[in-house]
Structure formats: C-alpha cells, structure tokens
Design an enzyme around this catalytic site. Sequence first.
Site: not given
Ligand code: NAD
Length: 427
Positions: A106, A218, A220-221
């Site tokens: 990471k 959340g 996001g992605n």
């Molecule tokens: P992202 O940055 O695309 O989205 C994050 C989301 O969380 C956004 O909508 C943001 O507004 C929201 N957010 C931030 N702070 C917040 C709060 N206090 N309360 C509510 N919502 C809040 O991130 P992502 O890629 O969707 O990743 C989200 C989680 O999933 C992380 O823990 C990441 O490590 C994990 N993850 C992601 C992937 C991937 O492929 N993207 C893979 C495995 C794990």
Amino acid sequence: MSSGFNAFQMAQQQFDAIANKLDLDQATKDLLRNPMREYHFSIPVRMDDGKYKVFFGFRVLHNDARGPGKGGIRFDPHETVDDVRALATWMTWKTAVVDIPLGGGKGGVICDPREMSPREVEAICRGYIRQVVKNVGPLQDVPAPDVMTTGQYMLWMLDEYETIVGEKSPGFITGKPLGSGGSLGRTEATGYGVIYCVREALKELNIDIKNTTASFQGFGNVSQHAIKLYDQYGGTIKAISSWDNNAKTAYTYLKKDGINVEELLGITDRFGQIDTDKAKDLGYEILPGSAWIEQDVDIIIPAALANQINADTAPRISPAVKMLAEGANGPTTPEADEIIKSKGLWVIPDFLANAGGVTCSYFEQVQCNMNFFWEKDEVLTKLDAKMTNAYKAVSDLARSKKLYPRDAAYHISIQRVADACKKRGWV
Ligand code: NAD
C-alpha cells in the site's frame, strides 16, 4: 483516518486473535504481524504560485510470499504511515482470501488533491515514482488507485516509471484508463464484488434481494457501483451518507421510499460529494452524517472510511438490520465486532467484500501481460466466479466451525500466507 484511532494496531489485534487460534510458531507470527519492507520519502513540488512545497509519502510492502505486492496509493491530508501499514496488511489477507498470486502492499501521500491543480497533482504522482522506482515494478510491487487517486494519476505514474526504466511496462500499475492498458470492469469491480457477496449471503438466508432495503456510507467509487448493482438486482436504497466539502461535514441523504440512483449521481461531483442544496430541492431528508448507521434497513454497507462502526456507534445499529457488508477497509473495530456478534448480524468482512477491486486489477495485469483485452462481460463473469467462490469458502468455514465470518476469512488467509512463507523456507 480519525484521530486517536490507530488502524495498524487494529490490524495487528485482528491478526493476533487468529494467529493464537491457528497455533502459528513465534517466527511466523512475528513475520506476519509486521510489514517486510517500508519506504518513507519526501516529494518536493513547485506549486502554481512558484513556491516549492514538500509532500511526504510512503510505500509499505507487508508480505510477498504468494506473489508481487499489490495495493493502492491514497492521497489524503490525514494519511499516516500506520494507516498505510494497516492497509498493506489487509491487502495480504485480501489477495489470499480470493486466492490470487499476489501479496500485500500500500502507498500514500499526505496531500489534498481537492485543493490542488491538475499540474500540481501530476508533479506529486511523478515525484512519488521517482522516489520508489527501485522498489516497485510488475514483478516486485504493483500500485493502483485508492481514495482520492484516479486512473489519470496511475497513467502519470506509469509514464514516469516507463521513462525511467526505458521500456513499456503496462503491468507495472493497475486501474489505468481504458485504451491506456486499463481493463473493462475495473471501475465497477469493487462495488460489484460487495454486492456479489451480499447476493450469495441473502440466498443462504433465504431472503429475496428484491424485498430488501439498504443504507450506505459513502458515495464514491465503491459505493456508487455497489448501489447501482444492488439497484439492478431490485433492492431498495433508503439512505446514503457522504462528505460535503463546502459544509466541511458529512450528511445522510434519506428517501424512505427509495433513492433514484441516476438522479442522485446527477448532483454528485467526481469526489463522490452530493450537492446538499440540490438534494433538498429533490425532496431528500438531510440528516447528520452518522445517521446512515441507525436506519431500519436489512443491510448496512459502510463504503467510505475506517473506524465507522466502533464501540460508540455499533449500539446504534437498528435491530432490523440482518447483514453488514463492509465495502470500506477497516470500517469495524474489534470492540464493535463483539457488539455485532451479540446482535446476531451476518458480517461480510472488508477484505473479502471489497476484494473485487484487487481481483480485477489482477485481471488487468494478466491482460496487459498477454497484450490481449477481454470484453466487459468476460471480466465481470470471471470476477463474479472468483468472488462467489471466495465468499462460499468463508461462509462454509464459518458455518461448519461456528466461527464469526471475519474470523473464518482470517483463518483462510493467514493459513495460506503462513504456508507460502513456510514452503519458501522463510520461517
Ligand atoms: P472515494 O474517494 O471514491 O469515495 C469516498 C466517499 O466517502 C465519498 O463519497 C466521500 O464523500 C465519502 N466520505 C468521506 N468522508 C465521509 C464521512 N465522514 N461520512 C460519510 N461519507 C464520507 O473512495 P472509494 O474508492 O470509494 O473507497 C472507499 C473505501 O473503500 C475506502 O475505505 C477504500 O480504502 C476502500 N476500497 C476501495 C477500493 C477501490 O477499488 N476503490 C477497493 C477496496 C477498498
């Protein structure tokens, strides 16, 4: 991650609990509860105002007994090396639970891309690679996007890497844009993987997904794609919590009759932030950010941050909730696990539920190495098969040995990695 909470201590605590039950020898325990290598470095950047600013970055390789390291790079103003250590550790367990030939790594940079120009972000991406170029690579450690990093950032990193090593090396990094070595299905993979597991778990409970409701943290992605697939399967989304960077707080956006996903996406920016004023105009109830956890729904899906379900918040989970599917990394603390056990919720643990991303990253590497790219259906079919098999193995072990599902997943992963270390003669 929030102050006072130490994700790496939590990752070690989770490991220790299972390592003791698996009867591992001391050397194996010492090896697996710590990263094998880590790099800390400074990235000087000339900012748009002409002044220089130094950013601090990390790359941690937790374990590579089963294959090259694999794990994303986060850009986050609150990043710490302990977060990165924890996430690298969880990547080792994640690649092992879905049985792909990769280890755990990471990376992170302490910075806020929301406050920077594209040129400044590009300079950080290229500077990051210049610092770690000797220690990463397709056969050493393979980065990917994570929180607040995108396919575009990966392409800048790839370009810097290829310029330095003097050859094309598309398998060096994953999560690349389509047409530049990216795989179809990668954007959807993590969120879809969460819902493939939810689908299998509901089948086991004899519950029709069409009759279920869910609340997400959340947008996001991960969350957006989980929500889209859950919606396609006929589930009803009642609440979504997301960060509002203007108000500097999170809100929960609630529609008791069900959220229209496309409508909500129309008022959401590229960082997954929902426009709160527009949401009010569209008739959403706006609740405090933490309200997502206390909704009367069947399934709760934390898909934003670590440490969201803890000793303070877990008691607020409604008795109606039957299932917790963890899209985020480390959303639930060991103290909260005890509360969840007493409530009888079925848990799909983070390093299983969100393993779809790394599984598809592995497919991306395979396609890059072959220089032959699959159709989207083929990628998603292979992803579904991997996730379903991994889910079933964990669920079967949990049910047959009466283990908490998180413990069952740890049993499988830790045993696989310990075996690989032993066979190599490391311990
Ligand atoms: P992202 O940055 O695309 O989205 C994050 C989301 O969380 C956004 O909508 C943001 O507004 C929201 N957010 C931030 N702070 C917040 C709060 N206090 N309360 C509510 N919502 C809040 O991130 P992502 O890629 O969707 O990743 C989200 C989680 O999933 C992380 O823990 C990441 O490590 C994990 N993850 C992601 C992937 C991937 O492929 N993207 C893979 C495995 C794990």
